[in-house]
Design a protein around this motif. Structure first.
Motif, PDB file in Angstrom:
ATOM      1  N   LEU A  32       0.831  -1.215   0.000  1.00  5.90           N
ATOM      2  CA  LEU A  32       0.000   0.000   0.000  1.00  5.90           C
ATOM      3  C   LEU A  32       0.861   1.259   0.000  1.00  5.90           C
ATOM      4  CD1 LEU A  32      -2.927  -1.025   2.398  1.00  5.90           C
ATOM      5  CD2 LEU A  32      -2.924  -0.932  -0.099  1.00  5.90           C
ATOM      6  N   ARG A  33       2.098   1.154   0.534  1.00  8.98           N
ATOM      7  CA  ARG A  33       3.017   2.302   0.465  1.00  8.98           C
ATOM      8  C   ARG A  33       3.741   2.343  -0.884  1.00  8.98           C
ATOM      9  NH1 ARG A  33       5.139   0.582   6.268  1.00  8.98           N
ATOM     10  NH2 ARG A  33       3.631   1.679   7.567  1.00  8.98           N
ATOM     11  N   GLY A  81     -15.890   0.225  -0.128  1.00  6.47           N
ATOM     12  CA  GLY A  81     -14.495   0.083  -0.537  1.00  6.47           C
ATOM     13  C   GLY A  81     -13.590   1.092   0.150  1.00  6.47           C
ATOM     14  N   GLY A  85     -10.640   0.168   2.647  1.00  4.58           N
ATOM     15  CA  GLY A  85      -9.269   0.590   2.395  1.00  4.58           C
ATOM     16  C   GLY A  85      -8.607   1.169   3.637  1.00  4.58           C
ATOM     17  N   GLY A  87      -9.358   0.429   6.789  1.00  6.64           N
ATOM     18  CA  GLY A  87      -9.095  -0.696   7.691  1.00  6.64           C
ATOM     19  C   GLY A  87      -7.942  -1.567   7.212  1.00  6.64           C
ATOM     20  N   ALA A  89      -5.333  -0.559   5.453  1.00  2.05           N
ATOM     21  CA  ALA A  89      -4.068   0.136   5.691  1.00  2.05           C
ATOM     22  C   ALA A  89      -3.743   0.210   7.182  1.00  2.05           C
ATOM     23  CB  ALA A  89      -4.123   1.540   5.093  1.00  2.05           C
ATOM     24  N   GLY A  91      -4.846  -2.043   9.690  1.00  2.00           N
ATOM     25  CA  GLY A  91      -4.572  -3.359  10.267  1.00  2.00           C
ATOM     26  C   GLY A  91      -3.636  -4.223   9.436  1.00  2.00           C
TER      27      GLY A  91
ATOM     28  N   HIS B 115       3.180   0.203  11.910  1.00  3.75           N
ATOM     29  CA  HIS B 115       3.126   1.666  11.890  1.00  3.75           C
ATOM     30  C   HIS B 115       3.981   2.227  13.022  1.00  3.75           C
ATOM     31  CE1 HIS B 115      -0.033   1.435   8.963  1.00  3.75           C
ATOM     32  NE2 HIS B 115      -0.836   0.775   9.771  1.00  3.75           N
ATOM     33  N   GLY B 131      -8.821  -2.233  12.438  1.00  2.00           N
ATOM     34  CA  GLY B 131      -8.706  -2.565  11.015  1.00  2.00           C
ATOM     35  C   GLY B 131      -9.662  -3.687  10.646  1.00  2.00           C
ATOM     36  N   VAL B 168     -10.946   0.526  -2.875  1.00  2.49           N
ATOM     37  CA  VAL B 168     -10.079  -0.044  -1.836  1.00  2.49           C
ATOM     38  C   VAL B 168      -8.640   0.429  -2.016  1.00  2.49           C
ATOM     39  CG1 VAL B 168      -8.963  -2.189  -1.061  1.00  2.49           C
ATOM     40  CG2 VAL B 168     -11.447  -2.100  -1.329  1.00  2.49           C
ATOM     41  N   PHE B 169      -8.119   0.341  -3.240  1.00  2.00           N
ATOM     42  CA  PHE B 169      -6.711   0.699  -3.411  1.00  2.00           C
ATOM     43  C   PHE B 169      -6.494   2.207  -3.319  1.00  2.00           C
ATOM     44  CE2 PHE B 169      -6.261  -3.735  -4.660  1.00  2.00           C
ATOM     45  CZ  PHE B 169      -5.134  -4.043  -3.912  1.00  2.00           C
ATOM     46  N   SER B 171      -8.238   4.308  -1.436  1.00  4.60           N
ATOM     47  CA  SER B 171      -8.345   4.619  -0.011  1.00  4.60           C
ATOM     48  C   SER B 171      -7.203   3.997   0.790  1.00  4.60           C
ATOM     49  CB  SER B 171      -9.710   4.130   0.492  1.00  4.60           C
ATOM     50  OG  SER B 171      -9.704   3.928   1.857  1.00  4.60           O
ATOM     51  N   GLY B 172      -6.843   2.762   0.464  1.00  3.60           N
ATOM     52  CA  GLY B 172      -5.784   2.064   1.194  1.00  3.60           C
ATOM     53  C   GLY B 172      -4.425   2.718   0.996  1.00  3.60           C
ATOM     54  N   ILE B 173      -4.102   3.087  -0.252  1.00  7.30           N
ATOM     55  CA  ILE B 173      -2.805   3.714  -0.530  1.00  7.30           C
ATOM     56  C   ILE B 173      -2.753   5.097   0.127  1.00  7.30           C
ATOM     57  CG2 ILE B 173      -1.386   4.705  -2.382  1.00  7.30           C
ATOM     58  CD1 ILE B 173      -2.407   2.260  -4.121  1.00  7.30           C
ATOM     59  N   THR B 175      -4.464   6.143   2.791  1.00  7.44           N
ATOM     60  CA  THR B 175      -4.371   5.971   4.257  1.00  7.44           C
ATOM     61  C   THR B 175      -2.968   5.527   4.673  1.00  7.44           C
ATOM     62  OG1 THR B 175      -6.693   5.304   4.236  1.00  7.44           O
ATOM     63  CG2 THR B 175      -5.461   4.889   6.272  1.00  7.44           C
ATOM     64  N   ALA B 176      -2.385   4.579   3.936  1.00  8.03           N
ATOM     65  CA  ALA B 176      -1.047   4.091   4.286  1.00  8.03           C
ATOM     66  C   ALA B 176      -0.016   5.210   4.210  1.00  8.03           C
ATOM     67  CB  ALA B 176      -0.652   2.936   3.351  1.00  8.03           C
ATOM     68  N   LYS B 177      -0.127   6.056   3.186  1.00 10.56           N
ATOM     69  CA  LYS B 177       0.811   7.176   3.039  1.00 10.56           C
ATOM     70  C   LYS B 177       0.576   8.213   4.147  1.00 10.56           C
ATOM     71  CE  LYS B 177       2.603   6.190  -1.208  1.00 10.56           C
ATOM     72  NZ  LYS B 177       4.033   6.087  -1.504  1.00 10.56           N
ATOM     73  N   ILE B 179      -0.698   7.715   7.231  1.00 15.09           N
ATOM     74  CA  ILE B 179      -0.212   7.209   8.525  1.00 15.09           C
ATOM     75  C   ILE B 179       1.306   7.322   8.578  1.00 15.09           C
ATOM     76  CG2 ILE B 179      -0.032   5.178  10.017  1.00 15.09           C
ATOM     77  CD1 ILE B 179      -2.727   4.244   8.952  1.00 15.09           C
ATOM     78  N   ARG B 180       1.936   7.013   7.446  1.00 13.56           N
ATOM     79  CA  ARG B 180       3.389   7.047   7.379  1.00 13.56           C
ATOM     80  C   ARG B 180       3.924   8.443   7.698  1.00 13.56           C
ATOM     81  NH1 ARG B 180       7.848   4.205   3.857  1.00 13.56           N
ATOM     82  NH2 ARG B 180       8.583   3.452   5.836  1.00 13.56           N
TER      83      ARG B 180
END
Lengths: 179, 183
Positions: A32-33, A81, A85, A87, A89, A91, B115, B131, B168-169, B171-173, B175-177, B179-180
């Motif tokens: 995801l990063r 979705g 996403g 959750g 990232a 968990g 994290h 999560g 999903v991708f 939002s996930g990407i 969120t991951a960035k 949090i980082r």
């Protein structure tokens, strides 16, 4: 019989997810990063191979397939979705990989499963008042790409699978390494 | 599953090339998973996991409060726990366990902190719990998860799978960035 088939499919799926390290939250976060794309490329490969196989079979012997298309209620699917996403990232697990993670001895995966059960309970309690109305908004029904283009399904499948495999081929897996 | 012989000299990375095909491990495993997902559609139906969570909740509620369980339209809609999908989840436990036990090269850690804000195992457990709650809630709202919508859905060229996967991708990407960067 479907129960036995599903069990066998589950065993294979669990083993594959474990070996590709999809059940590792660290690996999910690296994806995801955008530091390591191996899981994203694994998923795209899975989808492309499955797509080519089922639509080749569909062209030859459609009675063999048990297609099951989910309805596209745009607002609910997209909103779900987005929540998923966040959750994912936070968990680093999805509903299947936390089960695999727990089975290989990850303690945090058990908390993810517990969270999932609480999430399902919350959803069940809020369904009638809040969620069912959202799930009726902009409902396009059980539609597939071939319903929108004037091409045979197998042609659409080959085009989409080809695009996915091209993406897989072009994107580097880790920074600075080819493929 | 993967050929484990003759790969000992190769660095332990998911990008490790499988000894036989000359393909990276993720590609070999992806091709195998594609075969499995297609086989599933032939044998009984597309793979899916997240529906088992509310079916499990329904089974428990039926034990303690059968009247409520019978009156909740979502539990009625999802039906009894005795479904192929439930056996698929049982299979995940068996397959994951066996694959981890037979992999001599990598040891699975009990906890992986992912994290910077996870300064203790308790904090990691908290993030995994929240999560887990969000993924299952989101998946039920959307009507499927990574397996049902993204893998099975897009495999069948379903529009819902493509919409869910993109959401999903994205939002996930994001969120991951986020949090980082230290949220």
């Amino acid at each position: 019989m479907p129960a036995l088939y599903a069990l066998l499919v589950g065993i294979a799926m669990g083993a594959l997810l474990q070996r590709v390290r999809a059940s590792s939250p660290r690996m999910i976060l690296a994806n995801l990063r955008l530091e390591n794309l191996s899981i994203i490329k694994f998923m795209a490969t899975t989808i492309a191979v499955g797509m080519i196989l089922v639509y080749l079979l569909d062209a030859a012997a459609p009675q063999l397939l048990h297609f099951d298309i989910k309805p596209t209620y745009l607002i609910g699917v997209a909103l779900g979705g987005v929540i998923f996403g966040v959750g994912f990232a936070l968990g680093g697990y999805c509903p299947g990989t936390c089960v695999v993670g727990a089975s290989e001895g990850r303690r945090d995966a058990r908390y993810a499963i517990l969270g999932g059960v609480v999430g399902a309970l919350l959803f069940t309690l809020l369904y009638t008042v809040l969620l069912e109305p959202v799930m009726r908004l902009l409902d396009l029904g059980k539609v597939r790409l071939q319903d929108y283009v004037h091409l045979p399904a197998i042609a659409v499948a080959l085009i989409v699978a080809g695009a996915l495999l091209t993406m897989v081929r072009l994107l580097p897996t880790t920074r600075g390494t080819p493929r | 599953m993967t050929p484990s012989a003759a790969t000992t000299a190769v660095p332990e990375r998911a990008t490790t090339r499988a000894a036989t095909a000359g393909l990276p491990a993720w590609a070999t495993l992806g091709i195998l998973f594609g075969l499995v997902s297609a086989a599933s559609i032939v044998l009984w139906g597309p793979i899916g996991v997240s529906g088992t969570y509310p079916r499990f909740v329904g089974a428990v509620l039926r034990l303690f409060d059968p009247a409520y369980a019978a009156s909740n339209p979502y539990l009625v809609k999802m039906g009894a726990l005795f479904k192929p999908e439930t056996f698929l989840v049982v299979g995940l436990v068996i397959g994951g366990f066996l694959a981890a036990r037979t992999d001599k090269r990598t040891r699975v850690p009990e906890v992986e902190r992912v994290h910077a804000m996870e300064t203790s195992d308790a904090a990691r457990h908290r993030d995994a719990f929240i999560g887990g709650l969000l993924i299952v809630f989101g998946a039920r709202l959307a009507g499927g998860c990574t397996s049902g919508h993204i893998i099975s859905g897009i495999t069948q060229l379903s529009l819902s799978g493509i919409v869910f996967g993109a959401a999903v991708f994205a939002s996930g990407i994001f969120t991951a960035k986020l949090i980082r960067k230290g949220a």
